[in-house]
Design a protein around this motif. Structure first.
Motif, short mmCIF file in Angstrom:
data_model
loop_
_atom_site.label_atom_id
_atom_site.label_comp_id
_atom_site.label_asym_id
_atom_site.label_seq_id
_atom_site.Cartn_x
_atom_site.Cartn_y
_atom_site.Cartn_z
N LEU A 10 1.02 -1.23 0.01
CA LEU A 10 -0.07 -0.03 0.11
C LEU A 10 0.86 1.33 0.12
O LEU A 10 2.11 1.29 0.64
N ARG A 11 0.58 2.08 -0.91
CA ARG A 11 1.02 3.45 -0.92
C ARG A 11 0.21 4.76 -1.08
O ARG A 11 -0.70 4.47 -1.74
N LEU B 172 3.80 2.62 2.32
CA LEU B 172 3.11 2.25 3.71
C LEU B 172 3.14 0.86 4.41
O LEU B 172 3.28 0.76 5.64
N GLY B 173 3.56 0.00 3.61
CA GLY B 173 3.87 -1.37 3.86
C GLY B 173 2.99 -2.36 3.43
O GLY B 173 1.88 -2.12 2.59
N ALA C 279 -8.42 7.40 3.04
CA ALA C 279 -7.61 8.29 1.96
C ALA C 279 -7.57 6.98 1.05
O ALA C 279 -7.42 5.86 0.81
N TYR C 280 -7.42 7.65 -0.34
CA TYR C 280 -7.05 7.02 -1.52
C TYR C 280 -5.70 6.46 -1.41
O TYR C 280 -4.61 7.02 -1.32
N LEU C 281 -5.60 4.91 -1.68
CA LEU C 281 -4.22 4.65 -1.65
C LEU C 281 -4.05 3.64 -2.95
O LEU C 281 -4.75 3.04 -3.41
N VAL C 282 -2.55 3.80 -3.19
CA VAL C 282 -2.09 2.89 -4.46
C VAL C 282 -1.88 1.33 -4.00
O VAL C 282 -1.05 1.14 -2.97
N VAL C 283 -2.45 0.47 -4.55
CA VAL C 283 -2.42 -0.77 -4.31
C VAL C 283 -1.44 -1.55 -5.32
O VAL C 283 -2.00 -1.55 -6.52
#
Length: 319
Positions: free
Chosen positions: A225-226, A233-234, A312-316
């Motif tokens: 996740l970013r 983020l981890g 929040a919107y996260l990049v996967v």
């Protein structure tokens, strides 16, 4: 003495297993000389085999416990003998073991003798009953066995079977090996690394089965996740983007105090939760023993997502 006269213990001579302590013999009015007249053997100090010839495996086990538990002391089978009783395929057969390990409190004044090796512990675990005998829990028995083994392949096979066959979880094994101060041996460290990797793979498979078996929505698996254009983020084992729910399998071995790995896990969880992500931690044992409960926890978190502020919107990304 008339050798043909029946002794007071004659009615027990055909019982199984045929081993008694000297104190038990005396309770029946039998002296050591009487026992010798009947060709009974003192196979361990103060423990007699009530027939001529070789003791059976069952009789060896009972004799070992009788010797170690004299005067009311606590004792249980441990080490390779215990693993054989647990039916470990990778453990030697009981018949082939030259010694039987018996675990006793370190306050007991006993010595190893003959076919019995005394293993001491400050805090005895609660024994399990196996074939009617008190036996140390698998993780403790493994540690006592590993302490006597120098062959890396044997150690690896024993640890692997413990996890693969569902006898215990990797964390329990590592805890006992740590207490026994065995993690400074290179061949044990290598075996533990393989154990933890195998334990994680088994836990991941259980999580897959849980999601599908309890008809939960399909997540994205094993992702990083970013933040968009931001830092990493981890990673998580399962993630439901629409509900912002993440599941992590916690296979970290227990250690004294908080270490770097623990601190990093806490930081990751706190960061994700500040961003509105619900992070659920599950252990391999919970996935194995209480899958229905874990499925209910995940389902509740997914359902409750509609009542929370949007995350929040996260990049996967796959990892």
């Amino acid at each position: 003495m008339n050798h043909n006269a029946p002794l007071p213990l004659a009615h027990l001579a055909d019982s199984r297993p045929r081993v008694l302590t000297l104190a038990q013999l005396r309770e029946h009015g039998v002296s050591p000389s009487d026992a010798a007249d009947r060709s009974w053997q003192e196979i361990l100090p103060g423990v007699f085999l009530l027939h001529p010839g070789v003791a059976t495996t069952e009789e060896r086990l009972h004799a070992s416990l009788l010797y170690a538990a004299r005067r009311g002391g606590e004792a249980m089978i441990t080490g390779l003998a215990a693993l054989a009783l647990y039916r470990f395929a990778s453990a030697p057969a009981l018949l082939s073991l030259p010694q039987i390990d018996v675990l006793v409190p370190n306050t007991r004044r006993l010595r190893s003798v003959g076919t019995v090796r005394i293993v001491r512990t400050h805090t005895p675990p609660r024994p399990l009953e196996v074939t009617g005998l008190p036996v140390a829990p698998v993780a403790r028995a493994l540690a006592d066995a590993v302490a006597q083994l120098s062959d890396a392949g044997t150690v690896r096979r024993l640890l692997s079977e413990a996890v693969r066959a569902g006898h215990c979880e990797p964390a329990a094994v590592v805890r006992e090996l740590t207490v026994a101060r065995l993690l400074n041996r290179p061949h044990v460290v290598d075996a533990v690394e393989s154990l933890l990797a195998e334990g994680r793979a088994i836990a991941e498979d259980r999580l897959y089965q849980l999601v599908r078996g309890y008809e939960l929505p399909e997540p994205v698996w094993n992702v990083d996740l970013r933040l968009p254009g931001g830092p990493h983020l981890g990673g998580v084992d399962a993630y439901w983007p629409e509900q912002a729910v993440a599941v992590e399998i916690d296979t970290r071995a227990p250690r004294q105090g908080e270490d770097e790995e623990w601190s990093e896990a806490v930081r990751k969880r706190e960061t994700l939760e500040r961003l509105g992500v619900t992070v659920l931690h599950v252990t391999p044992r919970k996935l194995r023993d209480w899958p229905e409960q874990q499925a209910a926890v995940i389902r509740t978190a997914l359902t409750a997502s509609g009542d929370r502020e949007p995350a929040a919107y996260l990049v996967v990304l796959p990892r």
